[in-house]
Motif scaffolding. Structure first.
Motif, mmCIF file in Angstrom:
data_model
loop_
_atom_site.group_PDB
_atom_site.id
_atom_site.type_symbol
_atom_site.label_atom_id
_atom_site.label_comp_id
_atom_site.label_asym_id
_atom_site.label_seq_id
_atom_site.Cartn_x
_atom_site.Cartn_y
_atom_site.Cartn_z
ATOM 1 N N ASP A 1 1.967 25.782 13.980
ATOM 2 C CA ASP A 1 2.069 24.434 14.552
ATOM 3 C C ASP A 1 1.188 23.393 13.850
ATOM 4 O O ASP A 1 0.645 22.496 14.504
ATOM 5 N N VAL A 2 1.070 23.547 12.547
ATOM 6 C CA VAL A 2 0.226 22.622 11.780
ATOM 7 C C VAL A 2 1.000 21.334 11.437
ATOM 8 O O VAL A 2 0.408 20.269 11.263
ATOM 9 N N LEU A 3 2.329 21.458 11.391
ATOM 10 C CA LEU A 3 3.140 20.293 10.985
ATOM 11 C C LEU A 3 3.090 19.226 12.079
ATOM 12 O O LEU A 3 3.215 19.546 13.266
ATOM 13 N N ARG A 4 2.932 17.971 11.671
ATOM 14 C CA ARG A 4 2.889 16.894 12.674
ATOM 15 C C ARG A 4 4.308 16.470 13.054
ATOM 16 O O ARG A 4 5.230 16.492 12.238
ATOM 17 N N ASP A 5 4.441 16.045 14.295
ATOM 18 C CA ASP A 5 5.709 15.519 14.771
ATOM 19 C C ASP A 5 5.995 14.194 14.041
ATOM 20 O O ASP A 5 5.083 13.383 13.831
ATOM 21 N N ALA B 1 0.836 -1.206 0.000
ATOM 22 C CA ALA B 1 0.000 0.000 0.000
ATOM 23 C C ALA B 1 0.870 1.255 0.000
ATOM 24 O O ALA B 1 2.041 1.224 0.394
ATOM 25 N N ILE B 2 0.240 2.335 -0.427
ATOM 26 C CA ILE B 2 0.824 3.675 -0.360
ATOM 27 C C ILE B 2 0.375 4.297 0.965
ATOM 28 O O ILE B 2 -0.741 4.049 1.431
ATOM 29 N N PHE B 3 1.249 5.126 1.563
ATOM 30 C CA PHE B 3 0.878 5.846 2.797
ATOM 31 C C PHE B 3 1.035 7.345 2.539
ATOM 32 O O PHE B 3 2.094 7.796 2.107
ATOM 33 N N TYR B 4 -0.045 8.109 2.810
ATOM 34 C CA TYR B 4 0.005 9.568 2.689
ATOM 35 C C TYR B 4 0.232 10.154 4.080
ATOM 36 O O TYR B 4 -0.642 10.028 4.952
ATOM 37 N N PRO B 5 1.401 10.795 4.316
ATOM 38 C CA PRO B 5 1.776 11.163 5.694
ATOM 39 C C PRO B 5 1.353 12.557 6.153
ATOM 40 O O PRO B 5 1.619 12.927 7.296
ATOM 41 N N GLY B 6 0.701 13.348 5.269
ATOM 42 C CA GLY B 6 0.380 14.725 5.654
ATOM 43 C C GLY B 6 1.652 15.559 5.774
ATOM 44 O O GLY B 6 2.718 15.143 5.305
ATOM 45 N N VAL B 7 1.552 16.727 6.409
ATOM 46 C CA VAL B 7 2.747 17.573 6.528
ATOM 47 C C VAL B 7 3.457 17.273 7.855
ATOM 48 O O VAL B 7 2.846 17.267 8.917
ATOM 49 N N ILE B 8 4.764 17.006 7.749
ATOM 50 C CA ILE B 8 5.557 16.560 8.911
ATOM 51 C C ILE B 8 6.679 17.566 9.177
ATOM 52 O O ILE B 8 7.279 18.095 8.237
ATOM 53 N N ASP B 9 6.984 17.744 10.457
ATOM 54 C CA ASP B 9 8.019 18.704 10.844
ATOM 55 C C ASP B 9 9.411 18.074 10.702
ATOM 56 O O ASP B 9 10.008 17.620 11.679
ATOM 57 N N THR B 10 9.897 18.017 9.478
ATOM 58 C CA THR B 10 11.205 17.398 9.201
ATOM 59 C C THR B 10 12.046 18.343 8.341
ATOM 60 O O THR B 10 11.593 19.429 7.962
ATOM 61 N N GLY B 11 13.232 17.835 7.986
ATOM 62 C CA GLY B 11 14.131 18.604 7.131
ATOM 63 C C GLY B 11 13.491 18.974 5.797
ATOM 64 O O GLY B 11 13.815 20.016 5.215
ATOM 65 N N MET B 12 12.593 18.114 5.319
ATOM 66 C CA MET B 12 11.967 18.418 4.023
ATOM 67 C C MET B 12 11.175 19.721 4.094
ATOM 68 O O MET B 12 11.200 20.521 3.153
ATOM 69 N N GLU C 1 11.881 22.190 6.087
ATOM 70 C CA GLU C 1 12.890 23.279 6.135
ATOM 71 C C GLU C 1 13.323 23.623 4.713
ATOM 72 O O GLU C 1 13.461 24.790 4.352
ATOM 73 N N THR C 2 13.546 22.583 3.914
ATOM 74 C CA THR C 2 13.928 22.800 2.506
ATOM 75 C C THR C 2 12.844 23.603 1.792
ATOM 76 O O THR C 2 13.137 24.558 1.058
ATOM 77 N N ILE C 3 11.588 23.230 2.037
ATOM 78 C CA ILE C 3 10.474 23.917 1.371
ATOM 79 C C ILE C 3 10.429 25.385 1.796
ATOM 80 O O ILE C 3 10.281 26.290 0.967
ATOM 81 N N ARG C 4 10.621 25.625 3.109
ATOM 82 C CA ARG C 4 10.563 27.017 3.615
ATOM 83 C C ARG C 4 11.731 27.867 3.130
ATOM 84 O O ARG C 4 11.661 29.089 3.168
ATOM 85 N N ASN D 1 3.661 29.304 -3.207
ATOM 86 C CA ASN D 1 2.983 28.894 -1.971
ATOM 87 C C ASN D 1 3.857 29.034 -0.727
ATOM 88 O O ASN D 1 3.487 28.538 0.343
ATOM 89 N N LEU D 2 5.006 29.701 -0.873
ATOM 90 C CA LEU D 2 5.978 29.762 0.222
ATOM 91 C C LEU D 2 5.358 30.214 1.552
ATOM 92 O O LEU D 2 5.578 29.589 2.595
ATOM 93 N N ASP D 3 4.560 31.278 1.518
ATOM 94 C CA ASP D 3 4.007 31.818 2.774
ATOM 95 C C ASP D 3 3.091 30.810 3.466
ATOM 96 O O ASP D 3 3.093 30.707 4.698
ATOM 97 N N ARG D 4 2.334 30.048 2.674
ATOM 98 C CA ARG D 4 1.438 29.034 3.264
ATOM 99 C C ARG D 4 2.259 28.016 4.067
ATOM 100 O O ARG D 4 1.905 27.648 5.188
ATOM 101 N N PHE D 5 3.391 27.608 3.503
ATOM 102 C CA PHE D 5 4.211 26.600 4.194
ATOM 103 C C PHE D 5 4.933 27.201 5.407
ATOM 104 O O PHE D 5 5.138 26.511 6.404
ATOM 105 N N LYS D 6 5.259 28.499 5.335
ATOM 106 C CA LYS D 6 5.854 29.153 6.514
ATOM 107 C C LYS D 6 4.812 29.220 7.626
ATOM 108 O O LYS D 6 5.124 29.027 8.801
#
Ligand SMILES: NC(=O)c1ccc[n+]([C@@H]2O[C@H](COP(=O)([O-])OP(=O)(O)OC[C@H]3O[C@@H](n4cnc5c(N)ncnc54)[C@H](OP(=O)(O)O)[C@@H]3O)[C@@H](O)[C@H]2O)c1
Length: 242
Positions: A209-213, A173-184, A186-189, A198-203
């Motif tokens: 505190d929308v990003l999941r641990d 199966a495929i897993f959709y993880p939502g937005v996670i507080d990781t290095g990825m 940081e790269t996006i921001r 969409n930069l401001d939305r991701f900031k």
């Protein structure tokens, strides 16, 4: 024994999964080095942009365990890259190809090796690949990422059909993880707003505190791959397992 072939073990979601799988023996496949300590049973180092080297290593990777009756074997494709974050007008061929190698080709080769090598193993065999909402919703500046994730989703679609009609005895199966507080994230921001409107939305995701641990998402992924009826759905979304 549960054996877990895992990519991305050294950081982000992959590391959180590896740390949470205390009952398993991990066979780690990463670009950056990972020490063989704790539950890391074996570690292999290869950059997924070098598909020839990865393909050469498949035999070593999958012969590194000798599963016995009653053992379970999982493959968790977690490593991924969002780069290059560039509008289509500025996207280079080689950087796009590298993204495809990491997000599409490497997980596909690992799936191929897993299915082929363990064809005669009659125990439980499960594969999860981490995708993204970007596979189904195009985002400006993510031409490489969206399309490489869409491609791995389609590889899984084919895999689940082959699982039903061939003698693989694999569940996947495929897993959709939502937005996670990781290095990825940081790269996006740190992307250029000219390339990524969409930069401001991701900031704001970070500020609000929308990003999941990563640990929370790792626990959800583990819940999914250990479901009694795992594989009855072709994809699973983190929000249903938190
Ligand atoms: N974070 C999010 O919000 C989010 C959202 C949706 C989907 N996802 C997906 O979730 C998965 C995990 O992402 P994450 O957030 O944990 O990202 P991350 O923190 O950036 O970690 C990425 C992992 O992929 C590995 N990787 C990158 N390039 C590689 C290469 N050339 N060869 C081998 N490994 C390579 C990295 O290894 P190095 O340390 O060697 O670079 C690292 O272990 C990815 O598939 C991603 O697409 C993430």
């Amino acid at each position: 024994m549960k054996y877990v072939f895992l990519t991305g073990t050294n950081r982000g979601l992959g590391q959180a999964v590896s740390q949470a799988l205390t009952d398993s023996q991990i066979i780690s496949i990463t670009r950056s080095p990972v020490e063989e300590t704790g539950n890391i049973y074996k570690s292999f180092q290869v950059s997924f942009t070098d598909t020839e080297e990865l393909e050469d290593k498949l035999s070593d990777i999958y012969t590194s365990i000798n599963p016995e009756e009653g053992d379970e074997i999982y493959l968790l494709n977690i490593a991924g890259s969002v780069n290059p974050v560039k509008s289509l007008a500025n996207l280079g061929g080689q950087e796009m190809l590298d993204n495809y190698k990491i997000n599409t080709l490497a997980p596909t080769l690992l799936i191929k090796g897993f299915v082929k090598h363990f064809q005669d193993f009659q125990g439980e065999k499960r594969i999860v690949t981490v995708s993204s909402g970007a596979a189904v919703n195009g985002i400006e500046g993510w031409g490489a990422y969206c399309s490489s994730k869409a491609a791995i989703d389609m590889v899984h679609d084919v895999l689940s059909k082959e699982n039903k009609h061939q003698a693989n005895n694999v569940k996947s199966a495929i897993f959709y993880p939502g937005v996670i507080d990781t290095g990825m994230q940081e790269t996006i921001r740190s992307s250029d707003i000219e390339e990524f409107p969409n930069l401001d939305r991701f900031k704001e995701y970070k500020e609000n505190d929308v990003l999941r641990d990563a640990k929370e998402v790792a626990n959800a992924l583990i819940k999914v791959v250990t479901l009694d009826d795992f594989g009855s759905d072709e994809s699973y979304n983190v929000k249903d397992y938190i």
